[in-house]
Every structure is written in structure tokens, then in C-alpha cells.
Design a protein around this motif. Sequence first.
Motif, PDB file in Angstrom:
ATOM      1  N   MET B   1       0.824  -1.189   0.000  1.00 37.32           N
ATOM      2  CA  MET B   1       0.000   0.000   0.000  1.00 37.32           C
ATOM      3  C   MET B   1       0.870   1.256   0.000  1.00 37.32           C
ATOM      4  O   MET B   1       0.700   2.163  -0.787  1.00 37.32           O
ATOM      5  CB  MET B   1      -0.886  -0.034   1.255  1.00 37.32           C
ATOM      6  CG  MET B   1      -1.522   1.283   1.572  1.00 37.32           C
ATOM      7  SD  MET B   1      -2.036   1.280   3.292  1.00 37.32           S
ATOM      8  CE  MET B   1      -1.673   2.953   3.734  1.00 37.32           C
ATOM      9  N   THR B   2       1.897   1.220   0.861  1.00 35.45           N
ATOM     10  CA  THR B   2       2.749   2.393   0.989  1.00 35.45           C
ATOM     11  C   THR B   2       3.482   2.700  -0.321  1.00 35.45           C
ATOM     12  O   THR B   2       3.569   3.850  -0.721  1.00 35.45           O
ATOM     13  CB  THR B   2       3.795   2.160   2.099  1.00 35.45           C
ATOM     14  OG1 THR B   2       3.126   1.498   3.159  1.00 35.45           O
ATOM     15  CG2 THR B   2       4.365   3.457   2.567  1.00 35.45           C
ATOM     16  N   THR B   3       3.965   1.640  -0.949  1.00 34.92           N
ATOM     17  CA  THR B   3       4.702   1.861  -2.191  1.00 34.92           C
ATOM     18  C   THR B   3       3.803   2.466  -3.265  1.00 34.92           C
ATOM     19  O   THR B   3       4.192   3.371  -3.981  1.00 34.92           O
ATOM     20  CB  THR B   3       5.313   0.546  -2.721  1.00 34.92           C
ATOM     21  OG1 THR B   3       4.506  -0.518  -2.238  1.00 34.92           O
ATOM     22  CG2 THR B   3       6.734   0.379  -2.275  1.00 34.92           C
ATOM     23  N   ALA B   4       2.597   1.946  -3.313  1.00 40.20           N
ATOM     24  CA  ALA B   4       1.651   2.484  -4.287  1.00 40.20           C
ATOM     25  C   ALA B   4       1.449   3.975  -4.056  1.00 40.20           C
ATOM     26  O   ALA B   4       1.427   4.766  -4.992  1.00 40.20           O
ATOM     27  CB  ALA B   4       0.322   1.761  -4.185  1.00 40.20           C
ATOM     28  N   MET B   5       1.375   4.345  -2.780  1.00 38.24           N
ATOM     29  CA  MET B   5       1.182   5.753  -2.435  1.00 38.24           C
ATOM     30  C   MET B   5       2.385   6.587  -2.879  1.00 38.24           C
ATOM     31  O   MET B   5       2.250   7.666  -3.394  1.00 38.24           O
ATOM     32  CB  MET B   5       1.037   5.894  -0.922  1.00 38.24           C
ATOM     33  CG  MET B   5      -0.293   5.395  -0.436  1.00 38.24           C
ATOM     34  SD  MET B   5      -1.583   6.496  -0.986  1.00 38.24           S
ATOM     35  CE  MET B   5      -2.997   5.616  -0.404  1.00 38.24           C
ATOM     36  N   ARG B   6       3.585   6.020  -2.644  1.00 33.00           N
ATOM     37  CA  ARG B   6       4.791   6.786  -2.971  1.00 33.00           C
ATOM     38  C   ARG B   6       4.891   7.007  -4.475  1.00 33.00           C
ATOM     39  O   ARG B   6       5.447   7.988  -4.925  1.00 33.00           O
ATOM     40  CB  ARG B   6       6.033   6.021  -2.479  1.00 33.00           C
ATOM     41  CG  ARG B   6       6.190   6.148  -0.975  1.00 33.00           C
ATOM     42  CD  ARG B   6       7.645   6.017  -0.575  1.00 33.00           C
ATOM     43  NE  ARG B   6       7.757   6.076   0.876  1.00 33.00           N
ATOM     44  CZ  ARG B   6       7.991   5.018   1.648  1.00 33.00           C
ATOM     45  NH1 ARG B   6       8.189   3.838   1.112  1.00 33.00           N
ATOM     46  NH2 ARG B   6       8.066   5.149   2.933  1.00 33.00           N
ATOM     47  N   GLY B   7       4.335   6.053  -5.217  1.00 29.37           N
ATOM     48  CA  GLY B   7       4.441   6.139  -6.664  1.00 29.37           C
ATOM     49  C   GLY B   7       3.732   7.337  -7.260  1.00 29.37           C
ATOM     50  O   GLY B   7       4.053   7.760  -8.352  1.00 29.37           O
ATOM     51  N   TRP B  30       1.581   7.369  10.078  1.00 27.48           N
ATOM     52  CA  TRP B  30       2.285   8.618   9.818  1.00 27.48           C
ATOM     53  C   TRP B  30       3.136   8.565   8.542  1.00 27.48           C
ATOM     54  O   TRP B  30       3.098   9.480   7.716  1.00 27.48           O
ATOM     55  CB  TRP B  30       3.160   9.022  11.011  1.00 27.48           C
ATOM     56  CG  TRP B  30       4.055  10.180  10.668  1.00 27.48           C
ATOM     57  CD1 TRP B  30       5.380  10.150  10.460  1.00 27.48           C
ATOM     58  CD2 TRP B  30       3.635  11.526  10.426  1.00 27.48           C
ATOM     59  NE1 TRP B  30       5.846  11.381  10.116  1.00 27.48           N
ATOM     60  CE2 TRP B  30       4.784  12.257  10.078  1.00 27.48           C
ATOM     61  CE3 TRP B  30       2.408  12.198  10.460  1.00 27.48           C
ATOM     62  CZ2 TRP B  30       4.753  13.616   9.778  1.00 27.48           C
ATOM     63  CZ3 TRP B  30       2.361  13.546  10.158  1.00 27.48           C
ATOM     64  CH2 TRP B  30       3.523  14.232   9.826  1.00 27.48           C
ATOM     65  N   HIS B  31       3.876   7.458   8.350  1.00 32.42           N
ATOM     66  CA  HIS B  31       4.774   7.430   7.183  1.00 32.42           C
ATOM     67  C   HIS B  31       3.975   7.430   5.882  1.00 32.42           C
ATOM     68  O   HIS B  31       4.369   8.068   4.903  1.00 32.42           O
ATOM     69  CB  HIS B  31       5.739   6.241   7.254  1.00 32.42           C
ATOM     70  CG  HIS B  31       5.064   4.900   7.291  1.00 32.42           C
ATOM     71  ND1 HIS B  31       4.664   4.318   8.467  1.00 32.42           N
ATOM     72  CD2 HIS B  31       4.700   4.050   6.306  1.00 32.42           C
ATOM     73  CE1 HIS B  31       4.076   3.150   8.204  1.00 32.42           C
ATOM     74  NE2 HIS B  31       4.092   2.969   6.898  1.00 32.42           N
ATOM     75  N   ALA B  32       2.840   6.750   5.873  1.00 33.23           N
ATOM     76  CA  ALA B  32       2.004   6.745   4.669  1.00 33.23           C
ATOM     77  C   ALA B  32       1.403   8.132   4.436  1.00 33.23           C
ATOM     78  O   ALA B  32       1.361   8.635   3.304  1.00 33.23           O
ATOM     79  CB  ALA B  32       0.896   5.713   4.809  1.00 33.23           C
ATOM     80  N   HIS B  33       0.970   8.755   5.514  1.00 32.16           N
ATOM     81  CA  HIS B  33       0.430  10.111   5.433  1.00 32.16           C
ATOM     82  C   HIS B  33       1.497  11.067   4.887  1.00 32.16           C
ATOM     83  O   HIS B  33       1.240  11.871   3.985  1.00 32.16           O
ATOM     84  CB  HIS B  33      -0.031  10.543   6.830  1.00 32.16           C
ATOM     85  CG  HIS B  33      -0.368  12.008   6.941  1.00 32.16           C
ATOM     86  ND1 HIS B  33      -1.587  12.518   6.561  1.00 32.16           N
ATOM     87  CD2 HIS B  33       0.364  13.064   7.378  1.00 32.16           C
ATOM     88  CE1 HIS B  33      -1.597  13.825   6.759  1.00 32.16           C
ATOM     89  NE2 HIS B  33      -0.429  14.188   7.252  1.00 32.16           N
ATOM     90  N   ALA B  34       2.719  10.949   5.440  1.00 32.21           N
ATOM     91  CA  ALA B  34       3.813  11.828   5.017  1.00 32.21           C
ATOM     92  C   ALA B  34       4.155  11.603   3.554  1.00 32.21           C
ATOM     93  O   ALA B  34       4.450  12.545   2.805  1.00 32.21           O
ATOM     94  CB  ALA B  34       5.037  11.593   5.908  1.00 32.21           C
ATOM     95  N   ALA B  35       4.085  10.329   3.131  1.00 30.74           N
ATOM     96  CA  ALA B  35       4.409  10.027   1.733  1.00 30.74           C
ATOM     97  C   ALA B  35       3.360  10.622   0.797  1.00 30.74           C
ATOM     98  O   ALA B  35       3.675  11.101  -0.288  1.00 30.74           O
ATOM     99  CB  ALA B  35       4.486   8.514   1.547  1.00 30.74           C
ATOM    100  N   ARG B  36       2.109  10.606   1.232  1.00 30.94           N
ATOM    101  CA  ARG B  36       1.037  11.076   0.350  1.00 30.94           C
ATOM    102  C   ARG B  36       0.929  12.603   0.348  1.00 30.94           C
ATOM    103  O   ARG B  36       0.718  13.219  -0.700  1.00 30.94           O
ATOM    104  CB  ARG B  36      -0.292  10.462   0.794  1.00 30.94           C
ATOM    105  CG  ARG B  36      -1.452  10.818  -0.134  1.00 30.94           C
ATOM    106  CD  ARG B  36      -2.724  10.093   0.276  1.00 30.94           C
ATOM    107  NE  ARG B  36      -3.848  10.473  -0.582  1.00 30.94           N
ATOM    108  CZ  ARG B  36      -5.103  10.208  -0.324  1.00 30.94           C
ATOM    109  NH1 ARG B  36      -5.421   9.556   0.778  1.00 30.94           N
ATOM    110  NH2 ARG B  36      -6.052  10.576  -1.151  1.00 30.94           N
ATOM    111  N   TYR B  37       1.024  13.195   1.525  1.00 28.78           N
ATOM    112  CA  TYR B  37       0.745  14.639   1.620  1.00 28.78           C
ATOM    113  C   TYR B  37       1.992  15.472   1.945  1.00 28.78           C
ATOM    114  O   TYR B  37       1.925  16.693   1.965  1.00 28.78           O
ATOM    115  CB  TYR B  37      -0.296  14.906   2.697  1.00 28.78           C
ATOM    116  CG  TYR B  37      -1.624  14.217   2.459  1.00 28.78           C
ATOM    117  CD1 TYR B  37      -2.503  14.682   1.475  1.00 28.78           C
ATOM    118  CD2 TYR B  37      -1.992  13.109   3.220  1.00 28.78           C
ATOM    119  CE1 TYR B  37      -3.720  14.055   1.270  1.00 28.78           C
ATOM    120  CE2 TYR B  37      -3.212  12.487   3.010  1.00 28.78           C
ATOM    121  CZ  TYR B  37      -4.067  12.963   2.035  1.00 28.78           C
ATOM    122  OH  TYR B  37      -5.276  12.355   1.824  1.00 28.78           O
ATOM    123  N   GLY B  38       3.098  14.802   2.261  1.00 32.10           N
ATOM    124  CA  GLY B  38       4.282  15.542   2.710  1.00 32.10           C
ATOM    125  C   GLY B  38       4.359  15.490   4.223  1.00 32.10           C
ATOM    126  O   GLY B  38       3.346  15.627   4.898  1.00 32.10           O
TER     127      GLY B  38
END
Lengths: 66, 437, 210
Positions: B1-7, B30-38
Amino acid sequence: MTERLVVNPIECDGHGACAELLPEMITLDEWGYPIVDGRPVPPALDRDARAAVSACPTLALRLLRS
Amino acid sequence: MTTAMRGTSAEGTATDLPRLLPASQQPQEWHAHAARYGGRVPFRGAPGRLIPDVREAGLTGRGGAAFPVHRKLEAVLDAATSRRKTAVVIGNGAESEPASDKDATLLWLAPHLVLDGLQLAAEAVGADQAILYTHADRRHDVGRRLEQALTQRRQAGVERVTVQLAQAPPRFLSGQETAVVNHLGGGPSIPTFIPPRPSERGFDGAPTLVQNAETLAHLALIARHGPRWFRQVGTAAEPGSTLCTIRRADGTARVTEVPLGMPLRDLLGPVTLDGAVLIGGYHGTWLPVAQAVQLTLDNHALQAAGARVGAGIVITLPPDSCGIAETARVVRYLALESAGQCGPCLNGLPRMAAALAELAGARPRRQARADLERWAGLVTGRGACHHPDGTARLVRSALVTFAAELDRHGRGRCSGTNPRPFLPVPRAQARTEEDWT
Amino acid sequence: MLANVRGIDSTTALWYASRATGVVALLLLTAVLLLGILVTRQGRLPGLPRFAVTGLHRNLSLLAVAFVAVHVLTAVTDGYVNIPLTAAVVPLASPYEPLALGLGAVSLDITIAVIATSLLRRHLSRRVWRAVHLLAYASWPVAWLHSITASSDMRHGWMFALAIGTALAVVAAVIWRLAAAARDVPRAERVGLLMSAVHGAHGRERTTRR
């Protein structure tokens, strides 16, 4: 400056004194609680409005400047 | 999921929906949120600076009242400045409407977006403390999730203002703005009289901003992407997206994010044209499906039909359920949830509930309908909060939308063949003062 | 001289005036308290509109204050016994009958607070006003004790009967008010109570043919 009558329904216990003093602007519903005309109080009724406000035993009726 | 978000870069996906909820429907750490929105909260450096952007974006409160957010921010900032008293910010996630699940879902899936918004709102009004007020354990343990989220944020070093979590009692009026302030101040969770407005004198006597959880999430995105981005969806008069709780006739419920102005036809899914939909929840409006499918989900369009977006609840009544019986159950619940403080609400709602119960049965007295209409008029606008108004709105719309069904009941018949209750109605009822604490 | 026969002359006039206004003040304060107790949702005086009860309550209270003022001033001015002006408001400040006059001072202090907050009522919160106003229940018995202890007349004959009469009236009124308050339903229970009442009236769930 215009003033409007506002009733605080939480404080109001439905004594009904206000409706006796200002029937032109306040009537009582079927449970004895006041239905207040929210329009500005006309100058001719100013005295009666003040009397109604001061007659309220629970301080629920107020004149608010608008 | 996280990787997809980072993409996908945040800018690239910005206009796509959903904006608030993670596409994966998995809780966003938090890390997923940060990856998606900064991973930075886009602070503006001083109170008031975010407000012009919010004004330009045209964000309105998503708790139901649709009040312009910038005006609330300005009111609190002005009061704080003129009274020289530091403001307080309350994030309101106490979604007390039983049919709604959007704030709980948002807090469960994207807590960091709400917490970002809370920090930004606090900066905008110069607050030095923030409270997030929720029903801790409705379907998910939101309270625990938020605690974890706050720990992650402290570790990431993004928190400026300390956030306290507080829990609302499971009552219908818990999320009402003055009830929130009253309860957090140590009182019962029931409404108080305005004036004073919380923005003037709220929690602890301080100018207080009470803002719905979803509204805060939108605020966090406006701070990141700007007002023009925000207006890329929605209508010119009512820009942006909104979270909706959609309950279909088959009993399924889902929370979805849609642009304001979306055709209700697309939102409802399969319907029968002689059916009915409830727009805006239990303080909302029943509409015939035939009328609803002509409308769009925005206040401008709905107003003409006497409805409002409210907290974004859209419910399709199953064709084999009786609308009168469903409304009677809801109004009985609403009457029991009245705080009993204001004479008209205290006297009117139980009588309205009784009259509806009678109308839901066979061969009701002719008088019951007239009584109901009179009482609906009598309670409207006469409470300290809008509980009587919303209840009267629901009742009046039921009398119109289910007029044919009422006639049928008059003849001793009912078209509802399924006796199973459809609309979710909690059993609880306040019996002592402690039920409000 | 007739006045001399009754003991009233220029040297005793003030003294008699003080006693007379004292009695009238007690009667007025009793009436004010009774009217105040009557101001509830149910409380009405036959033939009088509701606002007249509060109006009478208010006007009689101002009249009572006038009588108390004359009562105090005549007692202080009268040279027969030495009562300093301070004794009117400071308990035990009088060398003459310190205890009896002290009760009067306490009662007067409370009455002043009650009247002052009522005159400023518009500017106060209901909580503050009401808290002070409830002190009237304490003020009246103290005033009554002051009357009984300060005046030997009050302890005999028809004056004594009058004093007992006022006390009985107040006790009866307080019992009535407490009984009314006991019937008051706590806020959280009101809706539920009304709910079962109206549903009982004609709401038995009738069965529909489905």
C-alpha cells in the motif's frame, strides 16, 4: 438603534407574566411558553416591553440591541 | 500500500477523489500520510495568515450547518485579539447522528489529516491548546488510534500545540457545538444558550473555535495545495468535496467522498421511482425518489426541495419498509434524546412522537395529522439549539412524502410488508444527569 | 392630655414611631416573602394577573425598605437609649440590647443585599441573582426574632398573636413551595416521563394489516 425581544428557552419556566404585559408581541403556546415576535420593538411598545422584561421571574426575557 | 502511495506525487493526484480517505481503505499511519501529503505541516508562521486562503477556497463546515469556515476563524481571532485572551481550538469528531459514519471513518483511516488541520486551525487563531473530541469506541476504537497517531507525530516532531483527546457521551446532542464546550468545561453534554457564542466565550471563557473533523482535514489540504486546487471539484457556490454516508435499500452502508453538486441519481444506485430517500440524516428531509433523482448534492439545489446536505447522509428506504413507521421510530428516539431544557422541545417532541406512532398504526384519529403539523410549527425555532427544528423538518417532510401511505393507514392498510426496522436507532436514553457526563 | 395619658409626648414620640414602623415593616416583609414564595409556575393569586404578583412583591419590598429606614433612624435619633447608627448594620455594635439589635442588623444587611441585587438584576446572571435572593429565606426569621427579642410588646397579647400568625403563614407557604419543588422532575427524566404520559394517552400501538 432597534431592540428585539429574545427569550432564553432554557431559563424560561413558562410563568407567562410577559404575555400579560405585552400581548401585542408575546403570546403563549398551548403549554404556557412564550412565542415571541422577533421583530424590532416599535417605539410605542417600548415601555411595555421593558415592563415585560423586568417582570420575568427567571430573567429569561431580554431586550437585545440589533 | 505504501509503495503504491509513494508512486504517485501529491500534486499529480490532487484533483482526484478521494482527497481525504486513503484509496486503499486501510488506516494511514504517519509514514504513509507523510508520503502522500508531505511530512511537514504547512504552517504559515503567524495567526491569521491562512484565513485568506480559506476564504478564497470557500470551505464551509462539514458538520451539517455549512457555515463559512473563514468567518468562524476570523470571529475567534478577532475575539482573541480584542479580549487579549488566547483562543482554544476544538476538533469535533463527536458525530452523534446514528446514521452517519463519516467522521468516525475519517478519524480511523486518516487521523493525521485531521490532526494536521487541528494544528493549522490552532495557528490560524493563535490558540495555545487544542482538544480533539470524539466518540471513542463506536465501531472502531478511534480513541486508541488517535493516541497512537499523536505519539507518531510527537516522534516526527510535527506537533506545535499540545492536543488533548476527550470523549463524548453516546448521546444525540453530544456533538452540538455548545454542548461540546459545555461538556469539556465540566458540565453536562447538553446545549447552552447563545449568546455567548463559543467564538466569543467558550471553553474556559476563552474564544473557542469548534470545527468538525472533516472540515479540519479539508483545511489541511487547502493549506498544502491552495484554494484554486480546492475549487477544482464542487460547484462555484459550494466548492470542494464532501464525505457522505450512503445507506442503500439493500442495507449496505458506505462512506464515500464525492464532489459537492454531484447528481443524486449517481449517488443513490439502483432505486425504484416510487420510493423515498432521506437526505441529511435524522434532522433531514424525506424526498420522493422521483424528485431526488432530479437534484444534485449541494445546498443550492436541495434548498429548492426543502432539503440540505447536512452531514452528508443519503439513505434509500427499502420499498418494503413503511416510511411512517421508520420516521416514528426515529422521532421517538429524537424525542428521548431531547435534553428537556426548553419548554417547547420538552413538550412538543414527545407529543409529536406519540402522534407519529399513532399514524404508523392502523386507522389513526384524523386529529393526529393536524396535531402533528401544528406541533411541528410550534417547536420550530424555539429551542436553545436546533434539535426541535431538525425534528420538525423530518416530521413535516414525512407527512408530505408519505402522504399516500398515510391515507392507506387511514383505511387500515400499510404497504410496508417488512416489519424489520431499517434505519439505525440506538436504544439508549438519558435517564439521569450522569448520562450526559 | 390625651397623649400623655397614653405615654406619648415629645420625648417618647420617636421611640413610639420606631416601634410602630417596626411592626409595620415586619408585616410588610412577611407579605413580600409570601408573595415571593408564590411566584412559581402554578402559583397565582385569585383575581390577579401573574405580573401583578411579582409587581406587588417588588413594590411592597420597596415600601418595606422605607419603613425599615424610618424604624432604624427613629431608634437611633431617639435619645432615651443610646443606639449608635453603626448598630443598624453592624451586629453587636449597640450597648443597648446588643443581641436583639444585632439580629436586626443581620436581617437588614441581608435585606440590603437582596434588594440591591434585584435592582441590578438586569446586569447580573440569573445564578448570582438567585443565590443572593434565596437569602431572603434567612433574613425573614432573623427579622422576626429581632422583633420578638427587642420588643416586650411583641411578646404579649394581640401583638404576640400577630407575630405567631406571620410565622405560621410563612411556615405554611414554605411547606407548599417545598412540596411543589419535590414534585419537580430532574431534567434528565422529564422527557421520558412525558413520553410515557403522552404515549399512554392514545398511543397503544395498534396493529396494521401488512
